[in-house]
Scaffold this motif. Structure first.
Motif, PDB file in Angstrom:
ATOM      1  N   ILE A   7       0.850  -1.197   0.000  1.00  0.00           N
ATOM      2  CA  ILE A   7       0.000   0.000   0.000  1.00  0.00           C
ATOM      3  C   ILE A   7       0.885   1.246   0.000  1.00  0.00           C
ATOM      4  O   ILE A   7       0.648   2.205  -0.746  1.00  0.00           O
ATOM      5  CB  ILE A   7      -0.958  -0.004   1.207  1.00  0.00           C
ATOM      6  N   THR A   8       1.948   1.199   0.796  1.00  0.00           N
ATOM      7  CA  THR A   8       2.876   2.327   0.805  1.00  0.00           C
ATOM      8  C   THR A   8       3.468   2.506  -0.580  1.00  0.00           C
ATOM      9  O   THR A   8       3.539   3.622  -1.102  1.00  0.00           O
ATOM     10  CB  THR A   8       4.024   2.079   1.811  1.00  0.00           C
ATOM     11  N   GLY A   9       3.880   1.399  -1.186  1.00  0.00           N
ATOM     12  CA  GLY A   9       4.499   1.462  -2.507  1.00  0.00           C
ATOM     13  C   GLY A   9       3.581   2.062  -3.550  1.00  0.00           C
ATOM     14  O   GLY A   9       3.995   2.843  -4.399  1.00  0.00           O
ATOM     15  N   VAL A  10       2.292   1.713  -3.480  1.00  0.00           N
ATOM     16  CA  VAL A  10       1.348   2.218  -4.477  1.00  0.00           C
ATOM     17  C   VAL A  10       1.098   3.707  -4.271  1.00  0.00           C
ATOM     18  O   VAL A  10       0.948   4.469  -5.217  1.00  0.00           O
ATOM     19  CB  VAL A  10       0.026   1.429  -4.412  1.00  0.00           C
ATOM     20  N   THR A  11       1.066   4.125  -2.991  1.00  0.00           N
ATOM     21  CA  THR A  11       0.636   5.498  -2.740  1.00  0.00           C
ATOM     22  C   THR A  11       1.774   6.520  -2.780  1.00  0.00           C
ATOM     23  O   THR A  11       1.517   7.692  -2.980  1.00  0.00           O
ATOM     24  CB  THR A  11      -0.053   5.599  -1.367  1.00  0.00           C
ATOM     25  N   LEU A  12       3.019   6.092  -2.584  1.00  0.00           N
ATOM     26  CA  LEU A  12       4.108   7.073  -2.573  1.00  0.00           C
ATOM     27  C   LEU A  12       4.290   7.715  -3.938  1.00  0.00           C
ATOM     28  O   LEU A  12       4.457   7.010  -4.925  1.00  0.00           O
ATOM     29  CB  LEU A  12       5.430   6.387  -2.211  1.00  0.00           C
ATOM     30  N   PRO A  13       4.274   9.032  -4.000  1.00  0.00           N
ATOM     31  CA  PRO A  13       4.566   9.647  -5.306  1.00  0.00           C
ATOM     32  C   PRO A  13       6.048   9.441  -5.661  1.00  0.00           C
ATOM     33  O   PRO A  13       6.899   9.489  -4.765  1.00  0.00           O
ATOM     34  CB  PRO A  13       4.280  11.136  -5.090  1.00  0.00           C
ATOM     35  N   SER A  14       6.323   9.200  -6.933  1.00  0.00           N
ATOM     36  CA  SER A  14       7.698   8.805  -7.264  1.00  0.00           C
ATOM     37  C   SER A  14       8.692   9.958  -7.105  1.00  0.00           C
ATOM     38  O   SER A  14       9.857   9.713  -6.823  1.00  0.00           O
ATOM     39  CB  SER A  14       7.758   8.213  -8.660  1.00  0.00           C
ATOM     40  N   PHE A  15       8.231  11.212  -7.260  1.00  0.00           N
ATOM     41  CA  PHE A  15       9.206  12.292  -7.069  1.00  0.00           C
ATOM     42  C   PHE A  15       9.664  12.327  -5.615  1.00  0.00           C
ATOM     43  O   PHE A  15      10.819  12.577  -5.309  1.00  0.00           O
ATOM     44  CB  PHE A  15       8.620  13.653  -7.492  1.00  0.00           C
ATOM     45  N   TRP A  16       8.709  11.982  -4.726  1.00  0.00           N
ATOM     46  CA  TRP A  16       9.029  12.000  -3.303  1.00  0.00           C
ATOM     47  C   TRP A  16       9.946  10.833  -2.947  1.00  0.00           C
ATOM     48  O   TRP A  16      10.960  10.989  -2.278  1.00  0.00           O
ATOM     49  CB  TRP A  16       7.735  11.925  -2.492  1.00  0.00           C
ATOM     50  N   LEU A  17       9.563   9.661  -3.445  1.00  0.00           N
ATOM     51  CA  LEU A  17      10.369   8.469  -3.199  1.00  0.00           C
ATOM     52  C   LEU A  17      11.785   8.652  -3.733  1.00  0.00           C
ATOM     53  O   LEU A  17      12.770   8.331  -3.061  1.00  0.00           O
ATOM     54  CB  LEU A  17       9.692   7.261  -3.871  1.00  0.00           C
ATOM     55  N   GLY A  18      11.877   9.208  -4.937  1.00  0.00           N
ATOM     56  CA  GLY A  18      13.184   9.419  -5.553  1.00  0.00           C
ATOM     57  C   GLY A  18      14.050  10.351  -4.725  1.00  0.00           C
ATOM     58  O   GLY A  18      15.205  10.051  -4.417  1.00  0.00           O
ATOM     59  N   THR A  19      13.447  11.476  -4.306  1.00  0.00           N
ATOM     60  CA  THR A  19      14.200  12.439  -3.502  1.00  0.00           C
ATOM     61  C   THR A  19      14.625  11.809  -2.180  1.00  0.00           C
ATOM     62  O   THR A  19      15.755  11.977  -1.720  1.00  0.00           O
ATOM     63  CB  THR A  19      13.331  13.686  -3.243  1.00  0.00           C
ATOM     64  N   LEU A  20      13.703  11.054  -1.586  1.00  0.00           N
ATOM     65  CA  LEU A  20      14.003  10.388  -0.316  1.00  0.00           C
ATOM     66  C   LEU A  20      15.203   9.462  -0.479  1.00  0.00           C
ATOM     67  O   LEU A  20      16.133   9.452   0.332  1.00  0.00           O
ATOM     68  CB  LEU A  20      12.779   9.588   0.125  1.00  0.00           C
ATOM     69  N   LEU A  21      15.184   8.672  -1.549  1.00  0.00           N
ATOM     70  CA  LEU A  21      16.286   7.735  -1.786  1.00  0.00           C
ATOM     71  C   LEU A  21      17.605   8.478  -1.993  1.00  0.00           C
ATOM     72  O   LEU A  21      18.645   8.061  -1.485  1.00  0.00           O
ATOM     73  CB  LEU A  21      15.983   6.865  -3.013  1.00  0.00           C
ATOM     74  N   ILE A  22      17.540   9.579  -2.731  1.00  0.00           N
ATOM     75  CA  ILE A  22      18.761  10.358  -2.961  1.00  0.00           C
ATOM     76  C   ILE A  22      19.364  10.791  -1.630  1.00  0.00           C
ATOM     77  O   ILE A  22      20.549  10.619  -1.370  1.00  0.00           O
ATOM     78  CB  ILE A  22      18.455  11.606  -3.833  1.00  0.00           C
TER      79      ILE A  22
END
Lengths: 502, 317
Positions: free
Chosen positions: B140-155
């Motif tokens: 559910i987390t994976g589906v709902t996380l916006p990718s720009f946010w996830l990407g920035t978080l990972l960076i």
């Protein structure tokens, strides 16, 4: 005793380190993190900022603007001005070569100035030099420029005209894609959306410059990515960053902030041809409703100064000269009522969305204005749409950021004169027009000063622009980036003096 | 049967492409602001005559129908025109960018599908166990996380944990193989995570559905091993909805790639199109969108063909 020796040793080591740090070394590529891709590299046409920071390394003008915003010689070694102020005779520097190896002549400079003047070029800089009557090369090293009337900012305006090679342009090279000049760095490669690579001009006329082998402008649209890229050393230099990014980078190890006061300022523009802003009282009321110091704190994190019409150098009048700069919502309401709006006014405010600082400022302004009965409907627009609405004067008010100029005429004339080329406010005031003309045709600086002081008082409270804040211009660099000096115009000419300490 | 289906679909394809070309052509010209204004930037002092001169230079002064006809007739001859800014042929620009995006999306697709199948199977089998709840929370987390946010978080995460890790930008494989791979890791995770989450959820529910069917009970009662029941009977049938979803997801994947390329500064198709729109680089937008549409329609066709392989009951008409 031991401690004293120790501190002496430390001092010595530091001094040695310092002196090492002060000796420039040659070589290396400076990895720059740029936020936008330039739309073309012809400096006579593409004037957007993303183009300017690249073309500024490739081209030079007759003069250039220094960090104190004074014109100084560049391709012109020296000049004389005739008694009547109408004829400028430039002695062109000898030994200057273009990147393709051809020597620079006065003919190339005449050609370049005329290219800007030619309506077919469609140059936005053309209106800045429309007082030029004739340009001609009288010898390979002498150029004569004749004016139709004395023009005080002439030397400053000439700095913005990039000198191109006549042969190169006439050979049909596309100047938007393959720029070629006399500057410290030569164009090498442009991979769209990825990077632009410039290489050291080996025959550059300034001895030993530039120190760097190459400049690489990496195009990195995302601010968070630029931030991490600088912190991790992927990029070494971020020119002209948002204040909010500067605040986040402030305590990053191995990163330093380079600052100067910015010539650019945030503003609220008002359309004088529309109600209610056709009424000077309403414009004055809006100024009373603003709290500029609060904007400095909230948007610029304390790094800025409340803006009068002119913000820099000896030209700026103190904001205490403008009564409407004392925040006074009650007075604002009173003025609104006098103007026939006792219940306040509703109006639109378009905001250029590409600049975070402006968007933040617009939100704070909206709050402040609301307390005085100005109900702004804020609409953040994509850059292309904003520019179109702006150019067509299709707005009640707008929030934006203006680049500013080294000379007061360069900014005030086109903005506030009747029919001026950026007078999108449709503002027209005979006193202002008269003072503007006086200001540009009076060459003596001491004599110009009172004219512009007067103008600023005319414009500050009832003009079509409520000037908000002159910010601090931040660039961020890795610790080992040495020799760079910022200029309030945002020009990066000192990249030619920049070097990488090992 | 199959052949006539293919012919019919190819005609559909032509029709779709024509429609898209007209739409794209009209739509991008309806966005306010044109290339000339972008080139000049805000706050510039140009006369209307100057503007007209620049528009003429870029061919933007002609009536829109003429522009469309010029473009279409050239495109039919295989010439998509030239980029306004770089002057390079559009096809060249696209060919340079396409492999980057393809690599990114295909890798993400493979990883997402490769992990979604075991995850889906396990969650279906461990129904209502705490492990399953954990995995479901993750999806559910994976589906709902916006990718720009996830990407920035990972960076930021990687920067904190492994400051030396080169995670931004792009280097061609030929130039620096390790640098190429190390820069791909974060964008591929960013792209594949939401897809993995989505696919495993679909597979889980369709597996649960299938496992309750009569023929599974029959298979079990015949004494077949659980392994055979699962792989030979259940999984194959449960894959049908999964394939549909994958078909749709590939479209989303491309949308995600646009964001991911922007965040990680990767010069792929997404950046190309986004940049072209920002700069009102009309010929480039048209060419790139046309190509993406073609790819999309072809993928749909491929999905239809895979159906038949999985489910013989599907008929082509």
């Amino acid at each position: 005793m031991k401690g004293r020796w120790f501190s002496l040793l430390i001092t010595l080591l530091l001094a040695m380190g310092w002196s090492f740090a002060q000796t420039p070394v040659r070589g290396g590529t400076l990895q720059i993190g740029a936020d936008a891709s330039p739309s073309g590299l012809d400096p006579h046409v593409a004037t957007a900022f993303a183009s300017f920071i690249v073309t500024g390394q490739i081209y030079e003008g007759l003069t250039e603007i220094d960090e104190r915003l004074r014109p100084r010689p560049a391709l012109a070694e020296s000049w004389t001005v005739s008694q009547d102020g109408l004829t400028y005779t430039f002695k062109i520097r000898s030994g200057v070569t273009f990147h393709d190896g051809k020597p620079l002549t006065a003919g190339d400079i005449a050609f370049s100035i005329n290219r800007v003047r030619d309506p077919k070029t469609g140059s936005p800089i053309a209106s800045r030099i429309n007082l030029i009557k004739d340009v001609r090369a009288t010898s390979p090293t002498q150029l004569v420029v004749e004016l139709s009337q004395p023009f005080a900012p002439m030397l400053i305006e000439l700095a913005s005209i990039a000198v191109m090679s006549e042969d190169y342009v006439k050979a049909g090279n596309d100047m938007q894609r393959r720029p070629m000049g006399t500057g410290p760095f030569a164009f090498k490669e442009w991979v769209p959306d990825t990077y632009i690579l410039l290489e050291r001009h080996p025959r550059y006329w300034r001895q030993g410059r530039p120190y760097l082998d190459a400049l690489r402008y990496n195009i990195v649209p995302d601010a968070a990515t630029r931030q991490v890229g600088l912190a991790s050393g992927t990029y070494q230099f971020l020119p002209n960053i948002d204040p909010s990014l500067a605040v986040t980078l402030r305590n990053t190890p191995n990163v330093k902030l380079i600052t100067t006061q910015d010539l650019a300022y945030t503003l609220i523009g008002m359309n004088v041809s529309r109600k209610p802003f056709d009424n000077p009282r309403v414009r004055e009321a809006l100024n009373y409703a603003l709290n500029r110091q609060q904007i400095v704190q909230a948007v610029y994190f304390g790094n800025g100064t409340p803006a009068g019409p002119l913000g820099l150098r000896s030209w700026a009048s103190p904001t205490s000269a403008f009564p409407c700069y004392n925040t006074n919502p009650a007075r604002a309401r009173e003025l609104l009522a006098q103007a026939g709006y006792p219940n306040g006014v509703d109006f639109g405010m378009i905001v250029i969305g590409s600049n975070k600082t402006v968007v933040d400022a617009a939100q704070v302004v909206q709050q402040q204005l609301a307390q005085a009965g100005f109900r702004a409907k804020v609409e953040v627009l994509e850059q292309g749409k904003f520019i179109q609405e702006w150019r067509n004067s299709n707005f009640d008010t707008f929030a934006s950021i203006n680049g500013g100029n080294a000379d007061p005429d360069g900014y005030l004339f086109r903005t506030f004169s009747t029919g001026g080329s950026t007078n999108v406010f449709k503002f027209s005031n005979p006193t202002v027009d008269r003072l503007l003309n006086q200001g540009r045709t009076t060459v003596n600086e001491e004599a110009r000063r009172p004219i512009y002081a007067r103008l600023q008082v005319e414009l500050a409270c009832q003009g079509p622009i409520a000037h908000l804040v002159y910010g601090t211009l931040f660039s961020a660099a890795r610790e080992n980036v040495q020799g760079f000096k910022p200029i309030p115009t945002r020009s990066l000419i000192y990249l030619r003096d920049t070097w990488l300490a090992r | 049967m199959m052949l006539s289906f293919l012919v019919k679909r190819s005609l559909d394809l032509l029709f779709v492409l024509f429609g898209v070309s007209v739409l794209v052509f009209l739509m991008i010209r309806l966005i306010p602001g044109d290339a000339v204004q972008i080139m000049l930037g805000a706050n510039t002092e140009i006369t209307p005559e100057g503007l007209a001169a620049l528009r003429e230079k870029l061919g933007l002064n002609k009536p829109i129908f003429v522009q469309y006809w010029d473009w279409l007739s050239a495109a039919l001859r295989g010439d998509l025109g030239q980029s306004i800014w770089t002057g390079r042929p559009i096809s060249e620009e696209i060919l340079q960018r396409l492999p980057i995006t393809l690599e990114l999306t295909i890798l993400s697709l493979i990883i997402a599908i490769g992990l979604a199948i075991p995850v889906g199977v396990l969650t279906a089998y461990w129904r209502n166990s705490s492990a399953e709840y954990l995995i479901r929370l993750f999806s559910i987390t994976g589906v709902t996380l916006p990718s720009f946010w996830l990407g920035t978080l990972l960076i930021f995460l990687v920067f904190k944990l492994a400051p030396g890790w080169q995670s931004l930008g792009y280097v061609p494989f030929s130039q620096d193989p390790w640098g190429h791979v190390s820069r791909l890791v974060l964008p591929v995770i960013t792209l594949s995570l939401p897809m993995l989450a989505g696919l495993s959820r679909v597979l889980r529910s369709s597996l649960l559905d299938v496992l309750n069917q009569d023929y599974i009970r029959t298979a079990r009662s015949k004494g077949l091993s659980e392994r055979v029941v699962l792989y030979k009977h259940a999984l194959r049938n449960a894959m049908i909805p999964l394939v549909t979803v994958i078909g749709i997801q590939v479209g989303y994947l491309f949308g995600g790639a646009i964001v991911v390329e922007q965040v990680f500064a990767i010069p792929g198709m997404g950046r190309l199109i986004l940049g072209a729109i920002n700069e009102r680089n009309y010929p480039l937008i048209q060419g790139a969108i046309l190509l993406v549409t073609t790819a999309f329609v072809l993928i749909n066709l491929l999905v239809d063909l895979i159906y038949a392989k999985l489910d013989p009951r599907v008929e082509y008409a």
